[in-house]
Motif scaffolding. Structure first.
Motif, PDB file in Angstrom:
ATOM      1  N   LEU A  49     -24.392  19.789   8.568  1.00 21.57           N
ATOM      2  CA  LEU A  49     -24.917  18.527   9.089  1.00 21.57           C
ATOM      3  C   LEU A  49     -26.439  18.425   9.002  1.00 21.57           C
ATOM      4  CD1 LEU A  49     -22.633  17.869  12.204  1.00 21.57           C
ATOM      5  CD2 LEU A  49     -22.498  16.840   9.934  1.00 21.57           C
ATOM      6  N   PRO A  50     -27.208  19.493   9.288  1.00 19.32           N
ATOM      7  CA  PRO A  50     -28.669  19.344   9.231  1.00 19.32           C
ATOM      8  C   PRO A  50     -29.241  19.450   7.821  1.00 19.32           C
ATOM      9  CG  PRO A  50     -28.130  21.557   9.945  1.00 19.32           C
ATOM     10  CD  PRO A  50     -26.819  20.816   9.827  1.00 19.32           C
ATOM     11  N   CYS A  51     -28.428  19.338   6.799  1.00 15.59           N
ATOM     12  CA  CYS A  51     -28.867  19.526   5.421  1.00 15.59           C
ATOM     13  C   CYS A  51     -29.579  18.279   4.884  1.00 15.59           C
ATOM     14  CB  CYS A  51     -27.671  19.847   4.527  1.00 15.59           C
ATOM     15  SG  CYS A  51     -28.081  20.122   2.793  1.00 15.59           S
ATOM     16  N   PHE A  52     -30.828  18.455   4.430  1.00 14.99           N
ATOM     17  CA  PHE A  52     -31.522  17.406   3.691  1.00 14.99           C
ATOM     18  C   PHE A  52     -31.324  17.701   2.210  1.00 14.99           C
ATOM     19  CE2 PHE A  52     -33.540  16.905   7.753  1.00 14.99           C
ATOM     20  CZ  PHE A  52     -33.790  15.542   7.828  1.00 14.99           C
ATOM     21  N   PHE A  53     -30.783  16.726   1.498  1.00 13.98           N
ATOM     22  CA  PHE A  53     -30.305  16.959   0.131  1.00 13.98           C
ATOM     23  C   PHE A  53     -30.779  15.833  -0.779  1.00 13.98           C
ATOM     24  CE2 PHE A  53     -27.000  16.179  -3.094  1.00 13.98           C
ATOM     25  CZ  PHE A  53     -26.935  17.421  -3.709  1.00 13.98           C
ATOM     26  N   LEU A  54     -31.283  16.208  -1.949  1.00 13.51           N
ATOM     27  CA  LEU A  54     -31.727  15.247  -2.961  1.00 13.51           C
ATOM     28  C   LEU A  54     -31.355  15.811  -4.321  1.00 13.51           C
ATOM     29  CD1 LEU A  54     -33.403  12.720  -3.842  1.00 13.51           C
ATOM     30  CD2 LEU A  54     -35.416  14.204  -3.785  1.00 13.51           C
ATOM     31  N   SER A  55     -30.664  15.004  -5.145  1.00 13.50           N
ATOM     32  CA  SER A  55     -30.261  15.490  -6.460  1.00 13.50           C
ATOM     33  C   SER A  55     -30.526  14.437  -7.526  1.00 13.50           C
ATOM     34  CB  SER A  55     -28.780  15.888  -6.463  1.00 13.50           C
ATOM     35  OG  SER A  55     -27.948  14.737  -6.407  1.00 13.50           O
ATOM     36  N   PHE A  56     -30.783  14.929  -8.736  1.00 13.84           N
ATOM     37  CA  PHE A  56     -31.028  14.080  -9.908  1.00 13.84           C
ATOM     38  C   PHE A  56     -30.132  14.570 -11.036  1.00 13.84           C
ATOM     39  CE2 PHE A  56     -34.905  14.481  -7.434  1.00 13.84           C
ATOM     40  CZ  PHE A  56     -35.359  13.183  -7.316  1.00 13.84           C
ATOM     41  N   ARG A  57     -29.295  13.690 -11.544  1.00 14.79           N
ATOM     42  CA  ARG A  57     -28.432  14.027 -12.673  1.00 14.79           C
ATOM     43  C   ARG A  57     -28.720  13.041 -13.810  1.00 14.79           C
ATOM     44  NH1 ARG A  57     -23.263  16.418 -12.907  1.00 14.79           N
ATOM     45  NH2 ARG A  57     -22.999  16.102 -10.656  1.00 14.79           N
ATOM     46  N   ARG A  58     -29.211  13.554 -14.939  1.00 14.13           N
ATOM     47  CA  ARG A  58     -29.501  12.684 -16.077  1.00 14.13           C
ATOM     48  C   ARG A  58     -28.208  12.326 -16.796  1.00 14.13           C
ATOM     49  NH1 ARG A  58     -34.065  13.504 -20.867  1.00 14.13           N
ATOM     50  NH2 ARG A  58     -33.491  11.627 -22.038  1.00 14.13           N
ATOM     51  N   GLU A  59     -28.073  11.050 -17.079  1.00 10.73           N
ATOM     52  CA  GLU A  59     -26.917  10.545 -17.818  1.00 10.73           C
ATOM     53  C   GLU A  59     -27.424   9.611 -18.901  1.00 10.73           C
ATOM     54  OE1 GLU A  59     -24.400   8.767 -14.898  1.00 10.73           O
ATOM     55  OE2 GLU A  59     -23.750  10.700 -14.058  1.00 10.73           O
ATOM     56  N   GLY A  60     -27.711  10.176 -20.070  1.00 13.08           N
ATOM     57  CA  GLY A  60     -28.260   9.388 -21.167  1.00 13.08           C
ATOM     58  C   GLY A  60     -29.677   8.950 -20.877  1.00 13.08           C
ATOM     59  N   ASP A  61     -29.901   7.648 -20.872  1.00 10.97           N
ATOM     60  CA  ASP A  61     -31.224   7.089 -20.601  1.00 10.97           C
ATOM     61  C   ASP A  61     -31.384   6.659 -19.146  1.00 10.97           C
ATOM     62  OD1 ASP A  61     -32.063   7.431 -23.225  1.00 10.97           O
ATOM     63  OD2 ASP A  61     -31.250   5.486 -23.859  1.00 10.97           O
ATOM     64  N   GLN A 176     -44.044  16.620   8.923  1.00 12.71           N
ATOM     65  CA  GLN A 176     -44.506  16.738   7.555  1.00 12.71           C
ATOM     66  C   GLN A 176     -43.337  16.561   6.587  1.00 12.71           C
ATOM     67  OE1 GLN A 176     -47.641  17.200   6.755  1.00 12.71           O
ATOM     68  NE2 GLN A 176     -47.619  17.740   4.596  1.00 12.71           N
ATOM     69  N   PRO A 177     -43.496  15.744   5.541  1.00 11.05           N
ATOM     70  CA  PRO A 177     -42.411  15.622   4.553  1.00 11.05           C
ATOM     71  C   PRO A 177     -42.136  16.955   3.869  1.00 11.05           C
ATOM     72  CG  PRO A 177     -44.042  13.869   4.285  1.00 11.05           C
ATOM     73  CD  PRO A 177     -44.620  14.850   5.253  1.00 11.05           C
ATOM     74  N   LEU A 178     -40.943  17.088   3.364  1.00  9.09           N
ATOM     75  CA  LEU A 178     -40.600  18.230   2.538  1.00  9.09           C
ATOM     76  C   LEU A 178     -41.252  18.026   1.169  1.00  9.09           C
ATOM     77  CD1 LEU A 178     -38.659  20.772   2.612  1.00  9.09           C
ATOM     78  CD2 LEU A 178     -37.080  19.344   1.319  1.00  9.09           C
ATOM     79  N   ILE A 179     -42.036  18.997   0.697  1.00  6.81           N
ATOM     80  CA  ILE A 179     -42.779  18.863  -0.547  1.00  6.81           C
ATOM     81  C   ILE A 179     -42.505  20.086  -1.413  1.00  6.81           C
ATOM     82  CG2 ILE A 179     -45.048  18.507  -1.603  1.00  6.81           C
ATOM     83  CD1 ILE A 179     -46.048  17.529   1.104  1.00  6.81           C
ATOM     84  N   THR A 180     -42.201  19.869  -2.693  1.00  6.94           N
ATOM     85  CA  THR A 180     -41.992  20.993  -3.595  1.00  6.94           C
ATOM     86  C   THR A 180     -43.311  21.720  -3.838  1.00  6.94           C
ATOM     87  OG1 THR A 180     -42.274  19.557  -5.532  1.00  6.94           O
ATOM     88  CG2 THR A 180     -40.026  19.915  -4.725  1.00  6.94           C
ATOM     89  N   SER A 181     -43.225  23.003  -4.153  1.00  9.55           N
ATOM     90  CA  SER A 181     -44.420  23.828  -4.314  1.00  9.55           C
ATOM     91  C   SER A 181     -45.123  23.611  -5.643  1.00  9.55           C
ATOM     92  CB  SER A 181     -44.052  25.308  -4.171  1.00  9.55           C
ATOM     93  OG  SER A 181     -43.094  25.674  -5.159  1.00  9.55           O
ATOM     94  N   LYS A 182     -44.445  23.007  -6.604  1.00 13.41           N
ATOM     95  CA  LYS A 182     -45.048  22.729  -7.898  1.00 13.41           C
ATOM     96  C   LYS A 182     -44.427  21.481  -8.504  1.00 13.41           C
ATOM     97  CE  LYS A 182     -41.927  25.672 -10.620  1.00 13.41           C
ATOM     98  NZ  LYS A 182     -41.846  26.788 -11.605  1.00 13.41           N
ATOM     99  N   MET A 183     -44.937  21.060  -9.657  1.00 15.65           N
ATOM    100  CA  MET A 183     -44.444  19.863 -10.328  1.00 15.65           C
ATOM    101  C   MET A 183     -43.207  20.210 -11.167  1.00 15.65           C
ATOM    102  SD  MET A 183     -48.151  18.333 -11.546  1.00 15.65           S
ATOM    103  CE  MET A 183     -47.677  16.608 -11.690  1.00 15.65           C
ATOM    104  N   TYR A 184     -42.269  19.269 -11.221  1.00 17.59           N
ATOM    105  CA  TYR A 184     -41.036  19.464 -11.983  1.00 17.59           C
ATOM    106  C   TYR A 184     -40.771  18.245 -12.861  1.00 17.59           C
ATOM    107  CZ  TYR A 184     -39.887  23.342  -8.838  1.00 17.59           C
ATOM    108  OH  TYR A 184     -39.901  24.519  -8.118  1.00 17.59           O
ATOM    109  N   ASN A 185     -40.087  18.496 -13.969  1.00 17.60           N
ATOM    110  CA  ASN A 185     -39.565  17.429 -14.817  1.00 17.60           C
ATOM    111  C   ASN A 185     -38.080  17.316 -14.527  1.00 17.60           C
ATOM    112  OD1 ASN A 185     -38.464  15.873 -16.964  1.00 17.60           O
ATOM    113  ND2 ASN A 185     -40.177  16.428 -18.281  1.00 17.60           N
ATOM    114  N   ILE A 186     -37.709  16.341 -13.711  1.00 20.63           N
ATOM    115  CA  ILE A 186     -36.329  16.241 -13.247  1.00 20.63           C
ATOM    116  C   ILE A 186     -35.371  15.797 -14.334  1.00 20.63           C
ATOM    117  CG2 ILE A 186     -36.972  15.845 -10.834  1.00 20.63           C
ATOM    118  CD1 ILE A 186     -36.636  12.863 -11.306  1.00 20.63           C
ATOM    119  N   ALA A 187     -35.908  15.241 -15.443  1.00 22.98           N
ATOM    120  CA  ALA A 187     -35.050  14.808 -16.538  1.00 22.98           C
ATOM    121  C   ALA A 187     -34.709  15.950 -17.488  1.00 22.98           C
ATOM    122  CB  ALA A 187     -35.713  13.673 -17.314  1.00 22.98           C
TER     123      ALA A 187
END
Length: 307
Positions: A49-61, A176-187
């Motif tokens: 229940l306390p899980c903060f979750f964000l996902s990105f799945r590329r599907e073509g363009d 404070q927002p959750l922030i990644t430690s470095k930059m990512y290319n999610i695509a």
């Protein structure tokens, strides 16, 4: 004439069911077929229940985006060129009465995001159950003639924030927002990462203050109070051992406090107007610490006699 994307509320059924042919709000595929940001690390939105979750799945363009978290007002994520709020591509999942709005937005500086029409989003879905808010939508990798909608195949820091809503207006996030430690290319990447709500400099600030005021100063006082009779004549570098240990620990306390005091200013770059009394308390602590050091320097030696 383009049709406005429709937002559909999912029925209150187990989230393991399929929605639009995609497993809805599952950590399955994180690190292999989709990019995920999770807090706590490796949590599962289906079971935790306390899980903060964000996902990105590329599907073509296009990109299928899912986010989930235990919130009462809104859940949002942003793509940013740095680890500071401002000039960011933002996406909001906002509770409005009995429904939920899913909209893109843009942050200009550290102000309320400017909400835009959801015409760049498709296949929007949302769900509220047991205090958990879940939203899903698709967005093209590239939005023509838009400087506010970033290309999704670039490198970005990722923010995940939540907060309250009152009369349709977003309140500033209380933590404070959750922030990644470095930059990512999610695509191009399918990593499974976590994030931090405390920047590294702030963690060092807290750790140094804890060590200084819960460890070194306490042990230094114990040496001065209880070890005089234990080592009455033993010396170290020309001074009694208890005094040398006391002095080393007290000087260490001063140095740790001074470094810890500077770190938040290095992180923020200026005086924080939203930190409440904490900065003022820090100034008082540093002033008293330096004053104690000055008084110790001018203190007469133990062999001197008062007139």
């Amino acid at each position: 004439m383009s049709s406005k994307p429709q937002t559909v509320a999912l029925p209150a059924v187990p989230p393991s069911l399929l929605a639009n042919g995609v497993l809805f709000f599952s950590s399955t595929g994180c690190g292999s077929s989709k990019f995920c940001v999770r807090n706590p690390t490796s949590c599962d939105p289906q079971q935790d229940l306390p899980c903060f979750f964000l996902s990105f799945r590329r599907e073509g363009d296009s990109m299928l985006i899912e986010m989930s978290g235990p919130v009462k007002g809104y859940l949002s994520f942003a793509l940013s060129h740095d680890q500071w709020m401002g000039d960011d591509d933002v996406y909001l999942c906002l509770i409005d009465g009995q429904t939920v709005e899913i909209n893109p937005a843009y942050n200009r500086g550290r102000r309320h995001p400017e909400v835009a029409l959801p015409d760049v989003l498709r296949d929007t879905l949302w769900r509220r159950e047991d205090g958990i808010l879940q939203c899903s939508f698709r967005r093209d990798l590239h939005i023509a003639d838009s400087t506010e909608r970033f290309p999704l195949d670039g490198n970005y820091f990722i923010f995940l924030a939540d907060g309250d809503v009152e009369d349709g207006r977003l309140h500033r996030h209380q933590r404070q927002p959750l922030i990644t430690s470095k930059m990512y290319n999610i695509a191009e990447s399918t990593e499974d990462v976590g994030g931090s709500r405390s920047p590294l400099l702030i963690k060092f600030h807290g750790a140094m203050m804890f060590i200084a005021w819960m460890t070194t100063v306490s042990i230094g006082v114990l040496f001065a109070r209880f070890f005089k009779p234990v080592w009455p004549t033993s010396t170290l570098c020309g001074e009694k051992i208890w005094f040398q240990m006391h002095r080393i620990l007290m000087v260490t306390t001063v140095l740790l406090t001074a470094v810890a005091f500077v770190l938040p200013f290095l992180y923020r770059g200026h005086w924080s107007t939203r930190a409440g009394y904490h900065p003022y308390l820090g100034c008082i602590v540093l002033a008293l610490t330096v004053l104690q050091l000055i008084l110790a320097v001018f203190r007469p030696p133990p062999s001197s006699r008062s007139t």
